[in-house]
Design a protein around this motif. Structure first.
Motif, mmCIF file in Angstrom:
data_model
loop_
_atom_site.group_PDB
_atom_site.id
_atom_site.type_symbol
_atom_site.label_atom_id
_atom_site.label_comp_id
_atom_site.label_asym_id
_atom_site.label_seq_id
_atom_site.Cartn_x
_atom_site.Cartn_y
_atom_site.Cartn_z
ATOM 1 N N SER A 1 0.912 -1.756 0.237
ATOM 2 C CA SER A 1 -0.174 0.076 -0.060
ATOM 3 C C SER A 1 0.612 1.158 -0.329
ATOM 4 C CB SER A 1 -1.482 0.052 1.490
ATOM 5 O OG SER A 1 -0.542 -0.095 2.455
ATOM 6 N N GLU A 2 0.508 2.597 -0.731
ATOM 7 C CA GLU A 2 1.334 3.421 -0.860
ATOM 8 C C GLU A 2 -0.030 4.974 -0.738
ATOM 9 O OE1 GLU A 2 3.696 5.816 -3.577
ATOM 10 O OE2 GLU A 2 3.218 3.814 -4.306
ATOM 11 N N ASP A 3 0.859 5.682 0.377
ATOM 12 C CA ASP A 3 -0.216 6.550 0.973
ATOM 13 C C ASP A 3 0.476 7.857 -0.579
ATOM 14 O OD1 ASP A 3 -1.046 9.461 1.562
ATOM 15 O OD2 ASP A 3 -0.237 9.738 3.892
ATOM 16 N N LEU A 4 -1.398 8.275 -1.002
ATOM 17 C CA LEU A 4 -0.747 8.948 -2.250
ATOM 18 C C LEU A 4 -1.503 10.267 -1.946
ATOM 19 C CD1 LEU A 4 -2.218 5.957 -4.922
ATOM 20 C CD2 LEU A 4 -0.089 7.077 -4.568
ATOM 21 N N GLY A 5 -1.616 10.515 -0.671
ATOM 22 C CA GLY A 5 -1.655 11.932 -0.881
ATOM 23 C C GLY A 5 -3.227 11.992 -0.370
ATOM 24 N N ARG A 6 -3.990 12.933 -0.732
ATOM 25 C CA ARG A 6 -5.367 11.920 -0.238
ATOM 26 C C ARG A 6 -6.214 10.924 -0.359
ATOM 27 N NH1 ARG A 6 -5.928 16.741 -4.554
ATOM 28 N NH2 ARG A 6 -7.354 15.760 -5.606
ATOM 29 N N SER A 7 -5.432 10.022 -1.371
ATOM 30 C CA SER A 7 -5.840 8.998 -0.581
ATOM 31 C C SER A 7 -4.374 7.557 -0.829
ATOM 32 C CB SER A 7 -6.333 8.339 -1.906
ATOM 33 O OG SER A 7 -5.618 9.083 -2.855
ATOM 34 N N VAL A 8 -4.999 6.835 -0.165
ATOM 35 C CA VAL A 8 -4.256 5.089 -0.384
ATOM 36 C C VAL A 8 -4.289 4.259 -1.360
ATOM 37 C CG1 VAL A 8 -3.567 3.300 1.207
ATOM 38 C CG2 VAL A 8 -3.856 5.666 2.436
ATOM 39 N N GLY A 9 -3.105 3.997 -1.626
ATOM 40 C CA GLY A 9 -3.675 2.937 -3.010
ATOM 41 C C GLY A 9 -3.066 1.814 -2.284
ATOM 42 N N VAL A 10 -3.349 0.798 -2.738
ATOM 43 C CA VAL A 10 -4.087 -1.099 -2.402
ATOM 44 C C VAL A 10 -3.559 -1.424 -2.804
ATOM 45 C CG1 VAL A 10 -4.495 -2.702 -0.181
ATOM 46 C CG2 VAL A 10 -4.841 0.005 0.086
ATOM 47 N N ILE A 11 -2.657 -3.111 -2.910
ATOM 48 C CA ILE A 11 -2.465 -4.010 -3.662
ATOM 49 C C ILE A 11 -2.531 -4.730 -3.025
ATOM 50 C CG2 ILE A 11 -1.198 -4.972 -4.710
ATOM 51 C CD1 ILE A 11 -1.415 -2.631 -6.827
ATOM 52 N N MET A 12 -3.907 -5.709 -3.553
ATOM 53 C CA MET A 12 -3.867 -7.411 -2.781
ATOM 54 C C MET A 12 -3.818 -8.919 -3.883
ATOM 55 S SD MET A 12 -7.624 -5.503 -1.335
ATOM 56 C CE MET A 12 -7.631 -4.732 -2.975
ATOM 57 N N CYS A 13 -3.825 -9.838 -3.435
ATOM 58 C CA CYS A 13 -3.822 -10.923 -3.953
ATOM 59 C C CYS A 13 -3.633 -11.550 -2.811
ATOM 60 C CB CYS A 13 -1.793 -10.781 -3.877
ATOM 61 S SG CYS A 13 -0.810 -11.008 -3.076
ATOM 62 N N ARG A 14 -3.574 -12.932 -3.683
ATOM 63 C CA ARG A 14 -4.526 -14.488 -2.535
ATOM 64 C C ARG A 14 -2.944 -14.440 -1.776
ATOM 65 N NH1 ARG A 14 -9.188 -15.561 -2.888
ATOM 66 N NH2 ARG A 14 -10.262 -15.055 -4.917
ATOM 67 N N SER A 15 -2.501 -16.161 -1.363
ATOM 68 C CA SER A 15 -1.960 -16.190 -0.354
ATOM 69 C C SER A 15 -1.634 -17.857 -0.586
ATOM 70 C CB SER A 15 -1.406 -16.175 0.747
ATOM 71 O OG SER A 15 -0.192 -16.215 1.565
ATOM 72 N N TYR A 16 -0.739 -18.241 -0.645
ATOM 73 C CA TYR A 16 -0.354 -20.156 -1.182
ATOM 74 C C TYR A 16 0.399 -20.743 -0.082
ATOM 75 C CZ TYR A 16 -3.752 -19.378 -5.327
ATOM 76 O OH TYR A 16 -4.445 -19.250 -6.068
ATOM 77 N N ASN A 17 -0.132 -21.308 1.105
ATOM 78 C CA ASN A 17 0.940 -21.254 2.309
ATOM 79 C C ASN A 17 1.896 -20.093 2.363
ATOM 80 O OD1 ASN A 17 -1.062 -23.753 2.617
ATOM 81 N ND2 ASN A 17 0.376 -24.473 1.311
ATOM 82 N N GLY A 18 1.847 -18.667 2.672
ATOM 83 C CA GLY A 18 2.967 -18.510 2.605
ATOM 84 C C GLY A 18 2.915 -17.886 1.591
ATOM 85 N N ALA A 19 3.078 -17.894 -0.141
ATOM 86 C CA ALA A 19 3.239 -17.531 -0.937
ATOM 87 C C ALA A 19 2.993 -16.640 -2.201
ATOM 88 C CB ALA A 19 4.250 -18.733 -1.760
ATOM 89 N N LEU A 20 2.629 -15.496 -1.870
ATOM 90 C CA LEU A 20 1.951 -14.191 -2.415
ATOM 91 C C LEU A 20 1.827 -14.226 -3.845
ATOM 92 C CD1 LEU A 20 3.106 -11.759 0.019
ATOM 93 C CD2 LEU A 20 1.182 -13.267 0.150
#
Length: 372
Positions: A262-281
């Motif tokens: 995730s990253e603070d973009l000023g007035r907003s925050v961008g978030v990247i999400m994904c699945r995890s397979y036994n700890g491997a993203l």
């Protein structure tokens, strides 16, 4: 059933569309051009200026997609490119309608984008490959025209007859009603208006708390949505934004995601999400969201629903793998499909003079398997 995809759309929808097309790339890569303009300009743009930014950005991406299509000789990669290019063609047409100077000047551009959308939606992948050189040539001319004012001429050269293939997916009224109910329930919309459908995708104009936007449903899930927001004084907490993004993803039908970055973009925050397979993203198959205040105003699922099967178990620790990636900081365990095979590896990030690079070290044998 009325399809309103080609009707004029409001300025609010245009701005909402560009939020969802943020190129918030994984681990600090460059954000999308238009979003950067929105976040960093000292004063708000006029609607016409914003439409121009959107049109140039969409035209550039359309040109890039058609350039890549020239390299395809199989249907599968071409189908993926065509779907991506269709989104850019539709967004370019939306921006053109909001930016339109006069009908005579824009007629050729509008005809070109309509034909591009028809080809990308209704032609087979192999048919588009055969047209790749011509599609790229006209896409290049279109980009030059919207970026520097060069005259653009088009008289239907891409479509030589009136026959096109019928779409593989037929959308019924029940499908539309079910999708509308999903949007209302998941996004808590006060207004949900059917726009149109293509290739199994169903689009709606939506409104929530006075903010307009759109939502796109496919296969019983909300694969993309965005609401227009321009809150100058809004404050957004990063940790709260991550929670909001995960909740929004689950509401759209994408469960069990984890925050990758995730990253603070000023007035907003961008978030990247994904699945995890036994700890491997699964970092290649990620969803993204933009959060303003306590509200997720934009979400796109990307390929986060892609399933990884037969994921191998790591045999090496990160410390052992790091011998093949000195200077790369701490490695992140990831799962990737490389050359059709599931691979578990450690990802190492490097900041070089020309930008960010990544080294992937196999978690089974400790050898580098990819550098990009």
């Amino acid at each position: 059933m009325v399809n309103k995809l080609n009707e004029k759309q409001s300025y609010g929808i245009v701005i909402a569309a560009i939020i969802s097309s943020l190129a918030i790339m994984l681990c600090g890569m460059i954000t999308g051009m238009v979003y950067a303009v929105r976040e960093r300009r000292a004063t708000p743009d006029t609607g016409r200026d914003m439409a121009q930014y959107l049109m140039v950005d969409a035209a550039y991406e359309l040109k890039r997609s058609m350039s890549a299509l020239r390299l395809c000789n199989d249907a599968e990669p071409a189908e993926t490119l065509n779907k991506t290019a269709l989104v850019h063609a539709v967004r370019a047409e939306t921006a053109l309608e909001c930016h339109m100077d006069d009908w005579a000047d824009s007629r050729s551009k509008e005809a070109f984008l309509n034909d591009m959308a028809t080809i990308l939606h209704s032609y087979s992948a192999m048919e588009t490959i055969e047209l790749a050189d011509m599609l790229y040539a006209y896409s290049g001319k279109f980009y030059e025209s919207v970026s520097d004012g060069t005259t653009f001429e088009y008289n239907g050269e891409l479509i030589t007859d009136n026959g096109v293939n019928e779409p593989d997916v037929v959308i019924t009224q029940d499908d539309i009603d079910d999708a509308a109910e999903l949007v209302k329930s998941a996004l808590d919309t006060s207004s949900t208006e059917y726009v149109g459908a293509w290739d199994g995708h169903i689009e709606f104009y939506v409104e929530r708390n006075g903010h307009t936007g759109y939502a796109l449903v496919c296969n019983g899930k909300i694969m993309e949505y965005s609401f227009m927001r321009d809150d100058e004084d809004q404050k957004t907490d990063v940790e709260a934004a991550e929670r909001s993004a995960l909740e929004a993803a689950a509401a759209c039908g994408y469960d069990d995601l984890v925050v990758r970055w995730s990253e603070d973009l000023g007035r907003s925050v961008g978030v990247i999400m994904c699945r995890s397979y036994n700890g491997a993203l699964a970092t290649d198959d990620y969803a993204s969201a933009v959060v303003v205040g306590n509200e997720t105003v934009s979400f796109t699922a990307g390929n986060c629903d892609c399933e990884h099967k037969d994921v191998p178990t790591p045999k090496l620790t990160e410390k052992q793998a790091k011998r093949s990636a000195e200077g790369g900081g701490d490695g992140t365990l990831v799962v990737r499909n490389i050359n059709g095979k599931e691979r578990v590896c450690y990802e190492y990030r490097y900041e070089l003079d020309d930008g960010t690079h990544f080294v992937y070290v196999c978690a089974e044998n400790g050898k580098q398997i990819e550098v990009k």
